[in-house]
Design a protein around this motif. Structure first.
Motif, PDB file in Angstrom:
ATOM      1  N   ILE A  89     -21.093  94.293  29.349  1.00 35.40           N
ATOM      2  CA  ILE A  89     -21.729  95.138  28.333  1.00 35.40           C
ATOM      3  C   ILE A  89     -23.194  94.792  28.185  1.00 35.40           C
ATOM      4  N   GLY A  90     -23.482  93.482  28.125  1.00 36.52           N
ATOM      5  CA  GLY A  90     -24.848  93.043  27.925  1.00 36.52           C
ATOM      6  C   GLY A  90     -24.893  91.616  27.430  1.00 36.52           C
ATOM      7  N   THR A  91     -26.084  91.183  27.025  1.00 37.86           N
ATOM      8  CA  THR A  91     -26.301  89.826  26.521  1.00 37.86           C
ATOM      9  C   THR A  91     -26.806  89.900  25.082  1.00 37.86           C
ATOM     10  N   TYR A  92     -26.244  89.028  24.228  1.00 36.55           N
ATOM     11  CA  TYR A  92     -26.530  89.053  22.800  1.00 36.55           C
ATOM     12  C   TYR A  92     -26.939  87.665  22.325  1.00 36.55           C
ATOM     13  N   GLN A  93     -27.533  87.618  21.147  1.00 33.41           N
ATOM     14  CA  GLN A  93     -27.801  86.340  20.520  1.00 33.41           C
ATOM     15  C   GLN A  93     -26.509  85.759  19.962  1.00 33.41           C
ATOM     16  N   ALA A  94     -26.386  84.440  20.029  1.00 35.10           N
ATOM     17  CA  ALA A  94     -25.184  83.763  19.545  1.00 35.10           C
ATOM     18  C   ALA A  94     -25.316  83.426  18.063  1.00 35.10           C
ATOM     19  N   LEU A  95     -25.619  84.418  17.263  1.00 39.16           N
ATOM     20  CA  LEU A  95     -25.700  84.208  15.813  1.00 39.16           C
ATOM     21  C   LEU A  95     -25.522  85.546  15.103  1.00 39.16           C
ATOM     22  N   GLY A  96     -25.121  85.461  13.852  1.00 36.03           N
ATOM     23  CA  GLY A  96     -24.914  86.675  13.073  1.00 36.03           C
ATOM     24  C   GLY A  96     -23.705  87.453  13.555  1.00 36.03           C
ATOM     25  N   THR A  97     -23.764  88.752  13.380  1.00 36.46           N
ATOM     26  CA  THR A  97     -22.660  89.609  13.800  1.00 36.46           C
ATOM     27  C   THR A  97     -23.156  90.668  14.763  1.00 36.46           C
ATOM     28  N   ALA A  98     -22.228  91.154  15.574  1.00 38.46           N
ATOM     29  CA  ALA A  98     -22.519  92.260  16.487  1.00 38.46           C
ATOM     30  C   ALA A  98     -21.365  93.247  16.415  1.00 38.46           C
ATOM     31  N   SER A  99     -21.691  94.520  16.550  1.00 38.04           N
ATOM     32  CA  SER A  99     -20.699  95.580  16.435  1.00 38.04           C
ATOM     33  C   SER A  99     -20.312  96.103  17.818  1.00 38.04           C
ATOM     34  N   PHE A 100     -19.028  96.392  17.991  1.00 37.44           N
ATOM     35  CA  PHE A 100     -18.523  96.875  19.278  1.00 37.44           C
ATOM     36  C   PHE A 100     -17.520  98.006  19.042  1.00 37.44           C
ATOM     37  N   ILE A 101     -17.395  98.883  20.042  1.00 38.28           N
ATOM     38  CA  ILE A 101     -16.308  99.847  20.082  1.00 38.28           C
ATOM     39  C   ILE A 101     -15.911 100.011  21.536  1.00 38.28           C
ATOM     40  N   SER A 102     -14.620 100.033  21.804  1.00 39.06           N
ATOM     41  CA  SER A 102     -14.137 100.019  23.184  1.00 39.06           C
ATOM     42  C   SER A 102     -14.499 101.306  23.914  1.00 39.06           C
ATOM     43  N   PRO A 103     -14.474 101.286  25.263  1.00 40.48           N
ATOM     44  CA  PRO A 103     -14.893 102.454  26.053  1.00 40.48           C
ATOM     45  C   PRO A 103     -14.117 103.726  25.736  1.00 40.48           C
ATOM     46  N   ASP A 104     -12.856 103.597  25.312  1.00 38.82           N
ATOM     47  CA  ASP A 104     -12.065 104.781  24.969  1.00 38.82           C
ATOM     48  C   ASP A 104     -12.045 104.956  23.460  1.00 38.82           C
ATOM     49  N   ALA A 105     -13.200 105.137  22.883  1.00 40.12           N
ATOM     50  CA  ALA A 105     -13.328 105.216  21.424  1.00 40.12           C
ATOM     51  C   ALA A 105     -12.392 106.274  20.852  1.00 40.12           C
ATOM     52  N   GLY A 106     -11.603 105.846  19.887  1.00 38.67           N
ATOM     53  CA  GLY A 106     -10.722 106.766  19.206  1.00 38.67           C
ATOM     54  C   GLY A 106      -9.419 107.054  19.914  1.00 38.67           C
ATOM     55  N   GLU A 107      -9.248 106.540  21.122  1.00 42.34           N
ATOM     56  CA  GLU A 107      -8.026 106.803  21.871  1.00 42.34           C
ATOM     57  C   GLU A 107      -7.065 105.623  21.755  1.00 42.34           C
ATOM     58  N   ASN A 108      -5.786 105.878  21.998  1.00 33.81           N
ATOM     59  CA  ASN A 108      -4.760 104.845  21.914  1.00 33.81           C
ATOM     60  C   ASN A 108      -4.682 104.103  23.249  1.00 33.81           C
ATOM     61  N   LEU A 109      -5.822 103.510  23.639  1.00 28.10           N
ATOM     62  CA  LEU A 109      -5.904 102.725  24.867  1.00 28.10           C
ATOM     63  C   LEU A 109      -6.478 101.364  24.526  1.00 28.10           C
ATOM     64  N   ASP A 110      -5.810 100.307  24.988  1.00 22.82           N
ATOM     65  CA  ASP A 110      -6.214  98.963  24.618  1.00 22.82           C
ATOM     66  C   ASP A 110      -7.236  98.382  25.583  1.00 22.82           C
ATOM     67  N   TRP A 111      -8.074  97.485  25.046  1.00 28.67           N
ATOM     68  CA  TRP A 111      -9.088  96.757  25.801  1.00 28.67           C
ATOM     69  C   TRP A 111      -9.177  95.346  25.251  1.00 28.67           C
ATOM     70  N   ILE A 112      -9.808  94.457  26.030  1.00 32.89           N
ATOM     71  CA  ILE A 112     -10.086  93.104  25.548  1.00 32.89           C
ATOM     72  C   ILE A 112     -11.590  92.874  25.619  1.00 32.89           C
ATOM     73  N   LEU A 113     -12.167  92.495  24.485  1.00 29.86           N
ATOM     74  CA  LEU A 113     -13.565  92.092  24.447  1.00 29.86           C
ATOM     75  C   LEU A 113     -13.625  90.612  24.784  1.00 29.86           C
ATOM     76  N   VAL A 114     -14.419  90.259  25.771  1.00 28.73           N
ATOM     77  CA  VAL A 114     -14.602  88.862  26.183  1.00 28.73           C
ATOM     78  C   VAL A 114     -16.050  88.468  25.936  1.00 28.73           C
ATOM     79  N   LEU A 115     -16.255  87.373  25.224  1.00 28.42           N
ATOM     80  CA  LEU A 115     -17.590  86.869  24.895  1.00 28.42           C
ATOM     81  C   LEU A 115     -17.741  85.469  25.473  1.00 28.42           C
ATOM     82  N   ASP A 116     -18.750  85.264  26.312  1.00 29.39           N
ATOM     83  CA  ASP A 116     -18.957  83.987  26.987  1.00 29.39           C
ATOM     84  C   ASP A 116     -20.292  83.363  26.609  1.00 29.39           C
TER      85      ASP A 116
END
Length: 483
Positions: free
Chosen positions: A443-470
């Motif tokens: 997805i991209g690179t973010y700062q490791a502080l505060g909060t960040a907002s996400f929505i999966s690629p199938d927004a609004g659909e009954n399809l599951d995803w896993i967000l991985v943060l490294d």
């Protein structure tokens, strides 16, 4: 009728071919080589007591399949085909029963043999056990463990089923010792006592205890032992403080709702003294949901993926898949149990079975033994004071105790926020991991502080995803990359 221009037709054909390719890709990725390397030594409980490892410290991912009738109903040819199918799908444990549920005492196996002479646990039929020996060895050749149940529970607590009850504390010990001695030097055995029945009185408790102690004496402690409970329960309810119980099992059973049962995996994770926990029987694929096909229908692949990640992310060390036709090894000439939809030899290639591999690959692509559950990764909604999603759409999260990565299971496309300071370091690399085909997208690179907002690629659909943060400094490979 409007004529379709050639270029439009070409685009349509291309779209269809891409769709077919993507669909096939979701079900054809396979494991190469033995499913596990048995040369790492015996299995043991990890130092932190939450996982299993080999003797040399190599982590072991328990990816099980419930093939309860494997020894009883399949010929050697069919058994080998089944085991090869499961090896290619990355399964590491096959759970199977010696004295099987479906009239396993009196209905002969595929070679015409019954397990005991006169249904006496002190008189095993050598020909029947020779067939089991063959299956166990074939599994070893493919790097697969056999989670061996000495008996189904109706043989010590009939309650329902065929029975009959044949065990006493005395013959249970002798039978356990017989099995333990027989497979003492077999590297790919995990013992599972119980068999879908509760311990309701002192006598039944003694039978289970003595059988486990017989196994331990017979195999000189070479193999781990657990207990498979009845639906909605866990082994911790009856046996948590038993020295022979190496890890706890749950049967969260055939619900598709986190709030009904799967949250209990986390409660077992918190028990002291600490013991590893696994859901050994969640909802099966193509099973009547809550045993009620008329009201809820049969489950689908999505319904079996959710418990995989729910259980793993709240603290389980592995997971067990099941298919409603496969556990009973149903084929048209057999009496069906509770409306199977297809023969076992077709059911082994249902999509949910193939998709279990992607959970294994994800877990093995990041530090394995330091993973802990942590739903505080997901920011709590200030209005509803709950993690977004509930019931069938429950969000759950896990992270490395060292803060090198975190994961959020997202069962439905709803926007949510993450506490980025759960990840150590200055920068966080974010990925979406697709549990249907094992592919990941950065997805991209973010700062490791505060909060960040996400929505999966199938927004609004009954399809599951896993967000991985490294932690970007760790330079981890794409999620699901096989080491």
């Amino acid at each position: 009728m409007k004529k379709i221009q050639p270029v439009s037709l070409l685009l349509i054909i291309s779209f269809v071919l891409i769709s077919i390719s993507n669909s096939a890709q979701e079900t054809t990725k396979q494991w190469s080589g033995p499913s596990t390397n048995l040369n790492h030594g015996k299995l043991k409980v990890s130092e932190n007591k939450h996982y299993l490892t080999f003797d040399d410290g190599t982590p072991f991912f328990y990816l099980g399949d419930t093939a309860w009738e494997l020894f009883h109903r399949l010929s050697k040819k069919d058994a080998e085909n089944y085991l090869e199918n499961r090896r290619a799908k990355g399964f590491t444990v096959i759970q199977a029963v010696v004295l099987a549920e479906l009239d396993g005492l009196n209905s002969p196996n595929a070679e015409g043999e019954t397990p005991l002479v006169e249904n006496n646990p002190l008189k095993p039929n050598e020909k029947y056990f020779a067939h089991i020996d063959w299956v166990v060895q074939k599994a070893a050749e493919k790097g697969i463990f056999i989670g061996m149940l000495p008996t189904w529970g109706d043989k010590w607590n009939k309650k329902w089923g065929v029975g009959p009850e044949i065990f006493t504390p005395e013959n249970a010990f002798a039978y356990g010792k017989f099995l333990g001695s027989r497979y003492k030097n077999q590297p790919n055995i995990i013992w599972i006592t119980g068999g879908d029945r509760p311990i309701e009185n002192e006598l039944q408790g003694q039978i289970i205890d003595r059988m486990a102690l017989g196994l331990r004496e017979g195999d000189n402690g070479n193999h781990l032992i657990s207990f498979h409970p009845c639906g909605g329960e866990g082994s911790s309810k009856y046996l948590h403080n038993k020295a022979w119980l190496d890890f706890n099992m749950r049967q969260n059973g055939h619900s598709d709702n986190f709030s009904e049962r799967y949250y209990l995996t986390y409660e077992d994770y918190l028990h002291t003294p600490i013991k590893p926990i696994i859901d050994a029987e969640p909802i099966y694929e193509d099973h009547p949901v809550n045993f009620n096909a008329e009201q809820f229908g049969h489950s689908v692949a999505t319904d079996v993926r959710r418990p995989l990640y729910w259980d793993l992310f709240v603290g389980a060390f592995g997971h067990t898949y099941g298919h409603h036709s496969v556990w009973q090894m149903w084929s048209p000439e057999k009496e069906p149990v509770n409306r199977p939809l297809m023969p076992w030899y077709e059911a082994i290639d249902q999509p949910g079975a193939s998709q279990m591999l992607f959970g294994r690959l994800l877990m093995e692509s990041r530090p394995f033994l330091t993973r802990v559950p942590d739903n505080e990764i997901v920011v709590v909604d200030r209005v509803n004071t709950s993690v977004p999603g509930a019931g069938r759409y429950k969000f759950v999260a896990t992270r490395d105790s060292e803060g090198s990565y975190a994961m959020v299971y997202v069962p439905v496309g709803r926007r949510f926020s993450v506490n980025m300071d759960k990840i150590k370091g200055d920068r966080v690399v974010a990925w979406w991991y697709n549990p249907r085909n094992g592919e990941s997208v950065k997805i991209g690179t973010y700062q490791a502080l505060g909060t960040a907002s996400f929505i999966s690629p199938d927004a609004g659909e009954n399809l599951d995803w896993i967000l991985v943060l490294d932690n970007a400094a760790k330079k981890y490979p794409a999620p699901g990359t096989r080491k």
